[in-house]
Motif scaffolding. Structure first.
Motif, short mmCIF file in Angstrom:
data_model
loop_
_atom_site.label_atom_id
_atom_site.label_comp_id
_atom_site.label_asym_id
_atom_site.label_seq_id
_atom_site.Cartn_x
_atom_site.Cartn_y
_atom_site.Cartn_z
N SER A 1 0.82 -1.21 0.00
CA SER A 1 0.00 0.00 0.00
C SER A 1 0.85 1.26 0.00
N LEU A 2 2.03 1.19 0.64
CA LEU A 2 2.90 2.37 0.67
C LEU A 2 3.44 2.72 -0.72
N THR B 1 -3.55 4.08 -0.70
CA THR B 1 -3.37 2.88 0.09
C THR B 1 -4.73 2.29 0.49
#
Length: 326
Positions: A52-53, A58
């Motif tokens: 997600s980063l 995200t």
């Protein structure tokens, strides 16, 4: 444990190709099928946080809470977490220890961490909060408070306190003390007090005094002791269950019998109020359901869907053993 390097080696492709595949990017059909099979065979699970980063958006929703040792906060977080998990979102919690500066800092920190949205369990909303909401430019939902142009999930504090006022009047109480909190807290400090005051004004034939204390049990114990000794009310109506338990402790220390000599009511519906003696008459707020409302709302805002500006959670008066008829 299998990692992304192992997957790339087994498939005979570059690590960047595996990363692109895992993040939904375009890869060739033959490569996609090969990676599908290898991941199934190895049982590889990607690190969702790391994934997600790297993404522009995200799957993380931040929840900012004033304190973690609160029954209300824990129930709200459970409701939020259950809804987010059902939609493959992850909850990231930031505790501020009831410090406004840390609340503001957490808003900016979550935005830097690319949170898709923020749910703020607010005790008050300051100009600094509003400025932060504008700057971060990601969806925000307030829990428990309201502010112009910010989506909110609130309890019906005014309506619930009004109904509690009518309830204690129906029990014949005419010498009443209301033990509230600072009016910097709009919901608990102002709306609950105003709702209760409205019920008292409509009745018009009882004596009422209003007092202020802190949220913690120790502060409530000290203030309630003072109220009992100087005013001698037949009932103390408390703005929270914590204050009510402090008041019950004060009555016990002063050897004032509850409910025959002093009745006590609370606000919140904490589980502990059903096992103390006497059990507490209180307004039950549905914290977990409110958290679920907030989570559903933030996911819709993330998807740029329209939701009502304010969602109001339900309440119910629970009759315990702490109120006597006069």
């Amino acid at each position: 444990m299998t990692n992304i390097n192992d997957i790339a080696r087994l498939a005979g492709v570059a690590k960047s190709t595996v990363s692109r595949y895992l993040n939904g990017g375009v890869v060739g059909e033959e490569t996609r099928l090969k990676l599908d099979n290898i991941i199934k065979e190895t049982g590889y699970t990607p690190n969702a946080f790391a994934q997600s980063l790297k993404a522009k958006r995200t799957n993380i929703v931040g929840a900012i809470v004033p304190r973690l040792d609160s029954f209300a906060a824990s129930q709200i977080l459970i409701g939020i977490d259950e809804e987010l998990r059902a939609e493959n979102y992850q909850l990231l919690i930031s505790n501020t220890s009831q410090t406004i500066e840390r609340e503001i800092e957490s808003i900016y920190t979550l935005a830097k961490q690319k949170a898709a949205g923020i749910i703020l369990l607010a005790t008050e909303v300051t100009p600094a909060h509003l400025e932060a909401f504008k700057k971060i430019n990601i969806p925000v939902i307030l829990m428990g408070q309201q502010a112009d142009n910010i989506h909110s999930v609130i309890h019906d504090d005014y309506g619930a306190a009004y109904e509690m006022g009518k309830y204690i009047l129906s029990k014949g109480h005419k010498k009443v003390a209301y033990l509230g909190v600072t009016e910097r807290d709009i919901s608990v400090g102002i709306k609950r007090k105003e709702g209760f005051k409205k019920a008292m004004e409509e009745h018009g034939s009882c004596e009422v005094r209003y007092y202020e204390t802190g949220f913690k049990l120790e502060a409530a114990l000290a203030k309630a002791s003072e109220v009992i000794e100087t005013y001698r009310p037949s009932i103390i109506v408390c703005a929270t269950d914590n204050i009510a338990m402090g008041t019950l402790k004060a009555a016990n220390l002063l050897k004032v019998k509850v409910p025959t000599e002093l009745s006590i009511t609370g606000f919140g519906g904490y589980e502990v109020t059903t096992i103390i003696h006497p059990t507490l008459t209180t307004v039950k707020l549905y914290f977990k359901e409110a958290g679920q409302h907030a989570a559903k709302g933030i996911m819709k805002l993330i998807k740029e869907e329209i939701i009502p500006p304010v969602t109001v959670s339900k309440f119910k008066i629970i009759e315990g053993e702490s109120v006597d008829r006069k």
